[in-house]
Design a protein around this motif. Structure first.
Motif, mmCIF file in Angstrom:
data_model
loop_
_atom_site.group_PDB
_atom_site.id
_atom_site.type_symbol
_atom_site.label_atom_id
_atom_site.label_comp_id
_atom_site.label_asym_id
_atom_site.label_seq_id
_atom_site.Cartn_x
_atom_site.Cartn_y
_atom_site.Cartn_z
ATOM 1 N N ARG A 161 0.819 -1.219 0.000
ATOM 2 C CA ARG A 161 0.000 0.000 0.000
ATOM 3 C C ARG A 161 0.847 1.261 0.000
ATOM 4 O O ARG A 161 0.605 2.199 -0.764
ATOM 5 C CB ARG A 161 -0.947 0.005 1.205
ATOM 6 C CG ARG A 161 -1.948 1.171 1.161
ATOM 7 C CD ARG A 161 -2.635 1.325 2.498
ATOM 8 N NE ARG A 161 -3.381 0.131 2.843
ATOM 9 C CZ ARG A 161 -4.611 -0.125 2.403
ATOM 10 N NH1 ARG A 161 -5.208 0.726 1.603
ATOM 11 N NH2 ARG A 161 -5.226 -1.226 2.767
ATOM 12 N N PHE A 162 1.864 1.315 0.863
ATOM 13 C CA PHE A 162 2.676 2.519 0.946
ATOM 14 C C PHE A 162 3.415 2.809 -0.361
ATOM 15 O O PHE A 162 3.353 3.936 -0.871
ATOM 16 C CB PHE A 162 3.658 2.406 2.113
ATOM 17 C CG PHE A 162 4.563 3.596 2.259
ATOM 18 C CD1 PHE A 162 4.134 4.725 2.924
ATOM 19 C CD2 PHE A 162 5.847 3.592 1.718
ATOM 20 C CE1 PHE A 162 4.962 5.841 3.053
ATOM 21 C CE2 PHE A 162 6.677 4.687 1.835
ATOM 22 C CZ PHE A 162 6.237 5.814 2.506
ATOM 23 N N PRO A 163 4.139 1.837 -0.949
ATOM 24 C CA PRO A 163 4.793 2.138 -2.236
ATOM 25 C C PRO A 163 3.802 2.523 -3.333
ATOM 26 O O PRO A 163 4.092 3.409 -4.150
ATOM 27 C CB PRO A 163 5.519 0.830 -2.579
ATOM 28 C CG PRO A 163 5.716 0.150 -1.275
ATOM 29 C CD PRO A 163 4.508 0.500 -0.481
ATOM 30 N N GLN B 154 -3.219 5.915 5.593
ATOM 31 C CA GLN B 154 -2.085 4.998 5.649
ATOM 32 C C GLN B 154 -1.472 4.963 7.050
ATOM 33 O O GLN B 154 -1.100 3.896 7.545
ATOM 34 C CB GLN B 154 -1.027 5.406 4.621
ATOM 35 C CG GLN B 154 0.263 4.611 4.677
ATOM 36 C CD GLN B 154 0.070 3.125 4.381
ATOM 37 O OE1 GLN B 154 -0.943 2.725 3.823
ATOM 38 N NE2 GLN B 154 1.032 2.308 4.773
ATOM 39 N N VAL B 155 -1.380 6.131 7.701
ATOM 40 C CA VAL B 155 -0.839 6.180 9.057
ATOM 41 C C VAL B 155 -1.732 5.407 10.021
ATOM 42 O O VAL B 155 -1.266 4.577 10.809
ATOM 43 C CB VAL B 155 -0.683 7.643 9.522
ATOM 44 C CG1 VAL B 155 -0.359 7.706 11.015
ATOM 45 C CG2 VAL B 155 0.420 8.332 8.732
ATOM 46 N N PHE B 156 -3.055 5.672 9.958
ATOM 47 C CA PHE B 156 -3.991 4.974 10.844
ATOM 48 C C PHE B 156 -3.989 3.470 10.550
ATOM 49 O O PHE B 156 -3.997 2.646 11.463
ATOM 50 C CB PHE B 156 -5.404 5.527 10.675
ATOM 51 C CG PHE B 156 -5.543 6.976 11.071
ATOM 52 C CD1 PHE B 156 -4.735 7.517 12.052
ATOM 53 C CD2 PHE B 156 -6.470 7.800 10.456
ATOM 54 C CE1 PHE B 156 -4.835 8.856 12.416
ATOM 55 C CE2 PHE B 156 -6.590 9.127 10.816
ATOM 56 C CZ PHE B 156 -5.768 9.670 11.791
ATOM 57 N N ASN B 157 -3.991 3.147 9.265
ATOM 58 C CA ASN B 157 -4.058 1.749 8.843
ATOM 59 C C ASN B 157 -2.798 0.996 9.241
ATOM 60 O O ASN B 157 -2.850 -0.136 9.734
ATOM 61 C CB ASN B 157 -4.250 1.690 7.325
ATOM 62 C CG ASN B 157 -4.707 0.333 6.847
ATOM 63 O OD1 ASN B 157 -4.648 -0.645 7.579
ATOM 64 N ND2 ASN B 157 -5.142 0.264 5.611
ATOM 65 N N SER B 158 -1.656 1.614 9.026
ATOM 66 C CA SER B 158 -0.390 0.942 9.264
ATOM 67 C C SER B 158 -0.072 0.826 10.750
ATOM 68 O O SER B 158 0.263 -0.250 11.244
ATOM 69 C CB SER B 158 0.741 1.684 8.541
ATOM 70 O OG SER B 158 1.957 0.998 8.673
ATOM 71 N N ILE B 159 -0.177 1.922 11.487
ATOM 72 C CA ILE B 159 0.118 1.886 12.919
ATOM 73 C C ILE B 159 -0.963 1.133 13.679
ATOM 74 O O ILE B 159 -0.689 0.506 14.699
ATOM 75 C CB ILE B 159 0.290 3.315 13.474
ATOM 76 C CG1 ILE B 159 1.500 3.987 12.812
ATOM 77 C CG2 ILE B 159 0.459 3.303 14.981
ATOM 78 C CD1 ILE B 159 1.762 5.394 13.295
ATOM 79 N N GLY B 160 -2.181 1.164 13.163
ATOM 80 C CA GLY B 160 -3.264 0.446 13.827
ATOM 81 C C GLY B 160 -4.170 1.339 14.631
ATOM 82 O O GLY B 160 -4.904 0.871 15.515
ATOM 83 N N ILE B 161 -4.165 2.652 14.349
ATOM 84 C CA ILE B 161 -5.028 3.587 15.063
ATOM 85 C C ILE B 161 -6.483 3.320 14.691
ATOM 86 O O ILE B 161 -6.811 3.102 13.533
ATOM 87 C CB ILE B 161 -4.661 5.047 14.710
ATOM 88 C CG1 ILE B 161 -3.206 5.321 15.047
ATOM 89 C CG2 ILE B 161 -5.575 6.018 15.436
ATOM 90 C CD1 ILE B 161 -2.855 5.181 16.504
ATOM 91 N N THR C 267 -13.215 0.357 3.636
ATOM 92 C CA THR C 267 -12.883 -0.041 5.006
ATOM 93 C C THR C 267 -11.617 0.639 5.483
ATOM 94 O O THR C 267 -11.582 1.236 6.560
ATOM 95 C CB THR C 267 -12.707 -1.572 5.100
ATOM 96 O OG1 THR C 267 -13.914 -2.212 4.690
ATOM 97 C CG2 THR C 267 -12.395 -1.989 6.527
ATOM 98 N N ALA C 268 -10.552 0.542 4.683
ATOM 99 C CA ALA C 268 -9.245 1.033 5.099
ATOM 100 C C ALA C 268 -9.074 2.527 4.887
ATOM 101 O O ALA C 268 -8.082 3.097 5.350
ATOM 102 C CB ALA C 268 -8.142 0.284 4.349
#
Length: 572
Positions: free
Chosen positions: A78-80, A298-305, A451-452
């Motif tokens: 997702r990030f790239p 991406q920040v919320f999704n990746s860190i899990g917020i 969702t994400a």
């Protein structure tokens, strides 16, 4: 491994009572802690026994579990891809800003709530903000929905992993009975904007023309999906007792592979062009709201917020665990991994662009195809692909397994039993049965978008409102002070009080005003599919207003009184 916490139930209640007494300015009638009146009666009741919660056996176990949950497949694909779609390095700027102003402060907030209350998200939010208690349930629902399609990525990784042990990689040629000759070509046919590689239209997807045409069930992928859920079950059937052991390998191993791939890739011709595309910003893209929305998501999704999992995992900590240190380790490791994966992926993309004499921007494809379509093509042309291909897809499997295991374990509860885990795994396996079908990629992309991205931004805003504005920054600060011995600094308090809520609110409003429908490549979803997507979003969001309505109808008084009515009872 976890152990039983030694502190008594009275100690916990006296501690919680002291916090509320200090923050709510209780009268003299509440000057004595509840347990002080019954010190002689220390015989544990059934309720006290149930309140006992296991803890991680060591600090490293919690850190590895948190890092393993945060660092997942999204960091690699997702990030790239978001960097590619958002103007290369231009995406890194809003991403790092969001990490600094939202990611780190909100992760600290979630760790504080979980570690202090020693409760999962459902009960924790019901105690700190009864009016918005639905936020806790919404985090569990969105985690459940995320798990249903996230495991499909693991099934794709298993497909490639098993097939990469062949002498000739099956996705390198169109000379297969399962290829669609009209839509298949070996490599990149001049204009990769319409990428039609052997892997994309081969045995993995066999995708139809759109979501309107579901096609037949891909039994091979269905089998890999079943295998993926069996692996998840074997890792979580004993709760944190088993996951604490799993993360020692799954959280560390991917870094060896990422560094090995990076060292190999930067030596390939054309890798420099891919890396320059990754780090060179297109500054004009910074004025697009969608770039900032994707960065926040991406920040919320990746860190899990706003998924509730970080609250749950922190609830297994000892009371005085240094969560500030853990927050910095998890956040910085997660961001470092995303950027490292970006270098790995784009160096390989630059290599493919060099081989086929194409611009870098014409190589990448939409969604997870960057990892599951482009990178398999890259691996097939690398020297020693028999080594790199299995290692890469095994790394993807470990990344997905880490996130999936911790997501499942965090919502099972204290009394983790095999039948509970079985029900969880079976329900999340049967729910996305359409995803291994020929049209499943369109359903996957639709679920991922609503969702994400959509649901997550809504949910993050209400979580911030519930904790920072209604429960109050002063109370959160006192929770931190009692656990760490000092108040959080001005940076965290300012982010909690103003910056986080306002940033998330601005992103939420902007994303609604400048809403763009989901798409897959150049495919545009029909209106009914868009309605289905919003329905997917509402499945998690709807619990917030429903919980508020139920709380208002069950209790008399103003909204503020309803919001704080049970704080004393629930924390005492």
């Amino acid at each position: 491994m976890i152990g039983r916490r030694g502190a008594s139930d009275c100690d916990n209640k006296n501690r919680h009572f002291t916090l509320i007494a200090a923050t709510m300015e209780l009268g003299a009638g509440h000057s004595k802690a509840p347990c002080e009146e019954r010190k002689s009666d220390l015989k544990p009741s059934a309720a006290d026994a149930e309140a006992q919660r296991p803890t991680w056996s060591g600090r490293l176990e919690f850190i590895l579990a948190s890092v393993g949950y945060a660092v997942g497949l999204g960091n690699v694909w997702r990030f790239p891809y978001l960097c590619y779609r958002s103007g290369g390095g231009a995406f890194i700027v809003p991403y790092l800003i969001m990490v600094l102003l939202c990611g780190i402060p909100l992760l600290f907030m979630e760790f504080a709530i979980g570690q202090y209350t020693r409760l999962g998200p459902v009960h924790a939010f019901a105690k700190i903000c009864p009016l918005l208690k639905g936020v806790g349930l919404a985090t569990v629902v969105i985690s459940f929905m995320f798990s249903t399609y996230y495991n499909v990525l693991m099934s794709w990784a298993l497909f490639y992993l098993f097939n990469s042990f062949r002498a000739t990689l099956p996705w390198t040629s169109c000379n297969n009975t399962w290829n669609d000759v009209g839509n298949c070509s070996s490599g990149f046919p001049g204009n990769a904007t319409h990428l039609q590689s052997a892997s994309q239209h081969g045995r993995l997807l066999e995708k139809t023309s759109g979501i309107e045409e579901a096609g037949g069930l891909r039994w091979e992928l269905f089998g890999y999906l079943l295998l993926a859920w069996v692996i998840v079950y074997l890792c979580i059937f004993k709760g944190v007792k088993s996951t604490g052991k799993v993360v020692y390998f799954t959280a560390v191993f991917p870094y060896f592979i990422l560094f090995a791939l990076l060292i190999n890739n930067v030596q390939l011709p054309g890798a420099k062009n891919g890396i320059l595309y990754f780090v060179t910003p297109v500054w004009g893209r910074l004025f697009e709201v969608k770039v900032w929305v994707n960065a926040a998501a991406q920040v919320f999704n990746s860190i899990g917020i706003a998924f509730g999992s970080m609250i749950s995992m922190a609830s297994y900590n000892k009371f005085n665990n240094n969560i500030l240190r853990d927050v910095l380790i998890v956040s910085l490791t997660n961001s470092f991994t995303s950027i490292l994966a970006g270098f790995v992926i784009f160096s390989a993309v630059g290599y493919m662009a060099h081989i086929h004499n194409l611009p870098v921007e014409d190589i990448a494809t939409d969604g997870p195809g960057l990892v599951f379509v482009v990178y398999p093509e890259v691996l097939s042309t690398m020297p020693g692909f028999q080594l790199w291909a299995p290692l890469f897809f095994f790394m993807l499997l470990c990344l997905g397994l880490d996130s999936q295991v911790n997501m499942g374990t965090s919502h099972i509860g204290v009394k983790t039993e095999e039948d509970v885990c079985s029900s969880l795994v079976i329900s999340t396996f049967l729910f996305p049965v359409v995803l291994p079908s020929q049209g499943g990629i369109y359903v996957f992309q639709l679920m991922d978008h609503y969702t994400a991205v959509v649901s997550l931004v809504f949910l993050a805003f209400f979580e911030v409102v519930a904790v920072c504005w209604i429960f109050g920054v002063s109370r959160v600060s006192l929770m931190v002070k009692r656990m760490l011995g000092k108040n959080p600094n001005i940076y965290f308090r300012a982010c909690w009080l103003l910056l986080c809520p306002m940033l998330v609110l601005c992103i939420l409003i902007s994303s609604v005003v400048q809403y763009t429908p989901a798409h897959y490549g150049k495919y545009t979803y029909p209106v009914w599919a868009e309605g289905l997507g919003w329905g997917i979003s509402l499945v998690s969001i709807m619990w917030i207003p429903l919980g508020a309505i139920q709380e208002v109808f069950d209790n008399k008084g103003s909204l503020l009184q309803v919001s704080t009515r049970f704080m004393i009872q629930t924390f005492s």
